[in-house]
Motif scaffolding. Sequence first.
Motif, PDB file in Angstrom:
ATOM      1  N   ALA A   1       0.835  -1.209   0.000  1.00 27.00           N
ATOM      2  CA  ALA A   1       0.000   0.000   0.000  1.00 27.00           C
ATOM      3  C   ALA A   1       0.868   1.257   0.000  1.00 27.00           C
ATOM      4  O   ALA A   1       0.599   2.227  -0.731  1.00 27.00           O
ATOM      5  CB  ALA A   1      -0.927  -0.006   1.211  1.00 27.00           C
ATOM      6  N   VAL A   2       1.899   1.227   0.833  1.00 28.01           N
ATOM      7  CA  VAL A   2       2.756   2.413   0.946  1.00 28.01           C
ATOM      8  C   VAL A   2       3.505   2.673  -0.370  1.00 28.01           C
ATOM      9  O   VAL A   2       3.735   3.812  -0.750  1.00 28.01           O
ATOM     10  CB  VAL A   2       3.745   2.252   2.129  1.00 28.01           C
ATOM     11  CG1 VAL A   2       4.841   3.291   2.096  1.00 28.01           C
ATOM     12  CG2 VAL A   2       2.970   2.324   3.444  1.00 28.01           C
ATOM     13  N   SER A   3       3.816   1.582  -1.068  1.00 30.12           N
ATOM     14  CA  SER A   3       4.497   1.820  -2.349  1.00 30.12           C
ATOM     15  C   SER A   3       3.502   2.019  -3.487  1.00 30.12           C
ATOM     16  O   SER A   3       3.878   1.981  -4.658  1.00 30.12           O
ATOM     17  CB  SER A   3       5.508   0.706  -2.647  1.00 30.12           C
ATOM     18  OG  SER A   3       4.898  -0.547  -2.531  1.00 30.12           O
ATOM     19  N   GLY A   4       2.244   2.231  -3.155  1.00 30.47           N
ATOM     20  CA  GLY A   4       1.285   2.705  -4.144  1.00 30.47           C
ATOM     21  C   GLY A   4       0.291   1.687  -4.661  1.00 30.47           C
ATOM     22  O   GLY A   4      -0.584   2.017  -5.448  1.00 30.47           O
ATOM     23  N   ASP A   5       0.398   0.454  -4.199  1.00 31.41           N
ATOM     24  CA  ASP A   5      -0.566  -0.553  -4.657  1.00 31.41           C
ATOM     25  C   ASP A   5      -1.916  -0.352  -3.980  1.00 31.41           C
ATOM     26  O   ASP A   5      -1.988   0.076  -2.826  1.00 31.41           O
ATOM     27  CB  ASP A   5      -0.046  -1.964  -4.346  1.00 31.41           C
ATOM     28  CG  ASP A   5       0.673  -2.578  -5.531  1.00 31.41           C
ATOM     29  OD1 ASP A   5       0.093  -2.579  -6.638  1.00 31.41           O
ATOM     30  OD2 ASP A   5       1.827  -3.013  -5.361  1.00 31.41           O
ATOM     31  N   THR A   6      -2.962  -0.716  -4.695  1.00 33.58           N
ATOM     32  CA  THR A   6      -4.301  -0.650  -4.119  1.00 33.58           C
ATOM     33  C   THR A   6      -5.213  -1.632  -4.840  1.00 33.58           C
ATOM     34  O   THR A   6      -4.851  -2.171  -5.893  1.00 33.58           O
ATOM     35  CB  THR A   6      -4.894   0.772  -4.200  1.00 33.58           C
ATOM     36  OG1 THR A   6      -6.166   0.779  -3.510  1.00 33.58           O
ATOM     37  CG2 THR A   6      -5.096   1.221  -5.639  1.00 33.58           C
ATOM     38  N   ASP A   7      -6.374  -1.911  -4.204  1.00 32.25           N
ATOM     39  CA  ASP A   7      -7.382  -2.769  -4.836  1.00 32.25           C
ATOM     40  C   ASP A   7      -6.884  -4.210  -5.017  1.00 32.25           C
ATOM     41  O   ASP A   7      -7.291  -4.892  -5.939  1.00 32.25           O
ATOM     42  CB  ASP A   7      -7.774  -2.158  -6.195  1.00 32.25           C
ATOM     43  CG  ASP A   7      -9.141  -2.626  -6.664  1.00 32.25           C
ATOM     44  OD1 ASP A   7     -10.009  -2.890  -5.800  1.00 32.25           O
ATOM     45  OD2 ASP A   7      -9.324  -2.764  -7.875  1.00 32.25           O
ATOM     46  N   LYS A   8      -6.030  -4.657  -4.092  1.00 30.78           N
ATOM     47  CA  LYS A   8      -5.439  -5.988  -4.222  1.00 30.78           C
ATOM     48  C   LYS A   8      -5.607  -6.769  -2.899  1.00 30.78           C
ATOM     49  O   LYS A   8      -5.849  -6.194  -1.837  1.00 30.78           O
ATOM     50  CB  LYS A   8      -3.931  -5.892  -4.502  1.00 30.78           C
ATOM     51  CG  LYS A   8      -3.561  -5.038  -5.709  1.00 30.78           C
ATOM     52  CD  LYS A   8      -3.485  -5.866  -6.967  1.00 30.78           C
ATOM     53  CE  LYS A   8      -3.336  -5.003  -8.206  1.00 30.78           C
ATOM     54  NZ  LYS A   8      -2.152  -4.168  -8.213  1.00 30.78           N
ATOM     55  N   MET A   9      -5.412  -8.077  -3.002  1.00 26.95           N
ATOM     56  CA  MET A   9      -5.307  -8.908  -1.810  1.00 26.95           C
ATOM     57  C   MET A   9      -3.952  -9.598  -1.839  1.00 26.95           C
ATOM     58  O   MET A   9      -3.465  -9.988  -2.908  1.00 26.95           O
ATOM     59  CB  MET A   9      -6.415  -9.967  -1.768  1.00 26.95           C
ATOM     60  CG  MET A   9      -6.373 -10.850  -0.512  1.00 26.95           C
ATOM     61  SD  MET A   9      -7.642 -12.163  -0.475  1.00 26.95           S
ATOM     62  CE  MET A   9      -6.851 -13.436  -1.459  1.00 26.95           C
ATOM     63  N   VAL A  10      -3.351  -9.758  -0.677  1.00 25.23           N
ATOM     64  CA  VAL A  10      -2.094 -10.498  -0.574  1.00 25.23           C
ATOM     65  C   VAL A  10      -2.390 -11.988  -0.775  1.00 25.23           C
ATOM     66  O   VAL A  10      -3.358 -12.509  -0.220  1.00 25.23           O
ATOM     67  CB  VAL A  10      -1.442 -10.283   0.813  1.00 25.23           C
ATOM     68  CG1 VAL A  10      -0.190 -11.136   0.965  1.00 25.23           C
ATOM     69  CG2 VAL A  10      -1.122  -8.802   1.030  1.00 25.23           C
ATOM     70  N   VAL A  11      -1.601 -12.647  -1.589  1.00 28.26           N
ATOM     71  CA  VAL A  11      -1.762 -14.102  -1.747  1.00 28.26           C
ATOM     72  C   VAL A  11      -0.417 -14.801  -1.554  1.00 28.26           C
ATOM     73  O   VAL A  11       0.645 -14.190  -1.656  1.00 28.26           O
ATOM     74  CB  VAL A  11      -2.330 -14.485  -3.145  1.00 28.26           C
ATOM     75  CG1 VAL A  11      -3.742 -13.955  -3.314  1.00 28.26           C
ATOM     76  CG2 VAL A  11      -1.419 -14.002  -4.264  1.00 28.26           C
ATOM     77  N   TYR A  12      -0.515 -16.089  -1.221  1.00 24.93           N
ATOM     78  CA  TYR A  12       0.678 -16.937  -1.110  1.00 24.93           C
ATOM     79  C   TYR A  12       0.855 -17.700  -2.417  1.00 24.93           C
ATOM     80  O   TYR A  12      -0.092 -18.332  -2.906  1.00 24.93           O
ATOM     81  CB  TYR A  12       0.503 -17.988  -0.003  1.00 24.93           C
ATOM     82  CG  TYR A  12       0.323 -17.486   1.400  1.00 24.93           C
ATOM     83  CD1 TYR A  12       0.682 -16.192   1.793  1.00 24.93           C
ATOM     84  CD2 TYR A  12      -0.202 -18.343   2.373  1.00 24.93           C
ATOM     85  CE1 TYR A  12       0.520 -15.777   3.107  1.00 24.93           C
ATOM     86  CE2 TYR A  12      -0.367 -17.925   3.687  1.00 24.93           C
ATOM     87  CZ  TYR A  12      -0.016 -16.638   4.052  1.00 24.93           C
ATOM     88  OH  TYR A  12      -0.180 -16.234   5.354  1.00 24.93           O
TER      89      TYR A  12
END
Lengths: 414, 414
Positions: free
Chosen positions: A326-337
């Motif tokens: 988020a801090v590096s500008g990503d949005t609208d995502k979910m973390v996945v393995y």
Amino acid sequence: MKNLVGACVFAQSGGPTSVINSSAAGVFMEALQQGNITEVYGAIHGIRGVLDENFYDIRKEDEKELELLKYTPSSALGSVRYKLKDFTVDKTDYERILEVFKKYNVRYFFYNGGNDSMDTCNKISKFMKNSGWDCNVIGVPKTIDNDLYGTDHCPGYASAAKYVATTMSELALDAKVYDTGMCCIVEAMGRNAGWITASAALSNINSHSVDLIYLPEVPFDMDKFVDDVKTVLEKNNNQCIVVVSEGIKFADGKYVGEFQTSTTDLFGHAQLGGVCGLLAGVIKQRIGIKTRAIEFSLMQRCGAHLASRVDVEEACQAGREAVKAAVSGDTDKMVVYERVEGDEYKINYKLMPLELAANTEKAFPIEWIINDGTGVSKEFIDYCLPLIQGDAKAPLENGLPRFAKLKKVRVEKK
Amino acid sequence: MKNLVGACVFAQSGGPTSVINSSAAGVFMEALQQGNITEVYGAIHGIRGVLDENFYDIRKEDEKELELLKYTPSSALGSVRYKLKDFTVDKTDYERILEVFKKYNVRYFFYNGGNDSMDTCNKISKFMKNSGWDCNVIGVPKTIDNDLYGTDHCPGYASAAKYVATTMSELALDAKVYDTGMCCIVEAMGRNAGWITASAALSNINSHSVDLIYLPEVPFDMDKFVDDVKTVLEKNNNQCIVVVSEGIKFADGKYVGEFQTSTTDLFGHAQLGGVCGLLAGVIKQRIGIKTRAIEFSLMQRCGAHLASRVDVEEACQAGREAVKAAVSGDTDKMVVYERVEGDEYKINYKLMPLELAANTEKAFPIEWIINDGTGVSKEFIDYCLPLIQGDAKAPLENGLPRFAKLKKVRVEKK
């Protein structure tokens, strides 16, 4: 890719797990280190905390207690089951959330939960985009059910699996202690997906513990079940250990659990029971053998003393990765393995569009179900075994777990 | 005081515990070191193994596996519930035991169990004395119920207490995660004695977890129970955690559990349920709040992954002390724990005449029950807390407990 400066809000949603707070610890510890994040807020009872402006000020917490959160089961901020309407139908909640975000200058929003929660997270993300309020929204996965789409496995699942497998290996020794015959029927969680129940098969690795496993992915037939038990009893010195999912269904789609009559006690109150009790009654009556019905109930999702170290560490890191993204500008995502191929178990943390996670359920693979619907294959064992490795639990104080004690200082309403 | 040379027989009896095998490990490891003991036999399924000449040859076992027995739950030799008749009434079984003892030159007999088993052990001891066959008989105590007379506490109790207290501290966090109100009713073992149920109070030491505790020593009143729950719900944000003993009884002496109707499912089979399910039904109907009924079932007595280190070490030592006592000529006794007065917890191992242990039940002290029958006093906490200290569990293999794997080589029948 915008570099936003402002507050972050983290919220927990849906049913608790042994490691949902590990993700909270990861989010908080990472957020507190990020210069762009001015305030760290924990929303109380999920999205309802946002709607009601009920936040804890995480900056006021001791670092040591945030570290203990890693080993503390259940949702420390409180959870909620609240489904947002589609914003094309009713914008009320969304406008309220936007209002709150503006008031507190919330530029980062992290939502920790399963399918339904990712749907909530997705809708909020889309609404913020449409409204023009810059806020990076990242979902952190969580569910013991392991049924989220797009991730190799879900934080929380491995610890539930470890609880089930460990406990089954103990129960099997106990249940076979007399030679008078007994059928033990254990019920594990998983309303629609068989992942948790399947993990009982791991208890057969070190020594044979479980004879029959029934998942919700295979239609349940009562007569076949009785025959399956009979066959095991005959070849196995009149002893049989069964594990069933709470969500087993008949061929017509009806849950077996619904087959209970609504019975009353002598006061006239309805009695409560589980699928295992129902099946134990069937076996007792039709085969005439002693039965024991056991429900793992909430213990399987809050038994943090049996948490998998892999699970605890991954869940914490998933929280950290969400903040970093988020801090590096990503949005609208979910973390996945993403599991790395090779002999040694390793995962990479990736991001996936939120709408892919929202409301999609990942069923247990039918091709991993063997023995005429009563067992699971080596492919499952190879998949699951690396996840349950290692112990990670709260330090003992007075011989008992010392869980995190948060100060829970409320943020003053603006 | 006779110094006998011959074989020893060890047998396990009654319900298993997390540490009954710790005592077996102690007996076996000590017996294998004693020059006067020529053979070490494990009777299969308790006294029935003696009657049927079914023995394992413990000399054939690997030392490493005997060591692992310390951490392996349940009765490795198999258990039995078999009550010997009084030998003034029917000598058949006793004469058979004497015959077997003579045939195998059994000069040492160790019986591991609770009240009923000490009765068996006592009768055998007396019969051997009367018959003139020199055989030193020592009882090794065991019961999660903690109700054996003459010992500060019983091997097995502390691990059950640790299971209950740890699990309650986890469950309390889980059960309070929503703010929509809930009454969680947990059922612990203890048909006649409240010791196990009382241990739930330990979960309030590190953080408040349990609101109401009901022991079988206090007559249970359904209306008062509903009022107690209401009072907690009112002052506690509509949340209440209750722990009840399976053995709670109404004032007329009838078990609350017997109050269930024998209900049937839609197939016409009897349904099985517990006291907690019955009480949850009552609360749901009379107060109209969400309830959750949880039974600790067999897990509380076989959850060896949560065993107390104090319990494991003491149970093992109790086994060793039994052998040492017998070899130095003692007989007709049971090993007991005597707590040494002082700030630091310490016990001495003593011997007590078997007839004192046989069939006497030690109830939970009434004066330790407080809060109008809904809680236990600090005296109990001070008594119980030292017992649950430390962890001691089987090593992990594949992320799961690696329990003892005995070869179980049968002794050839003579």
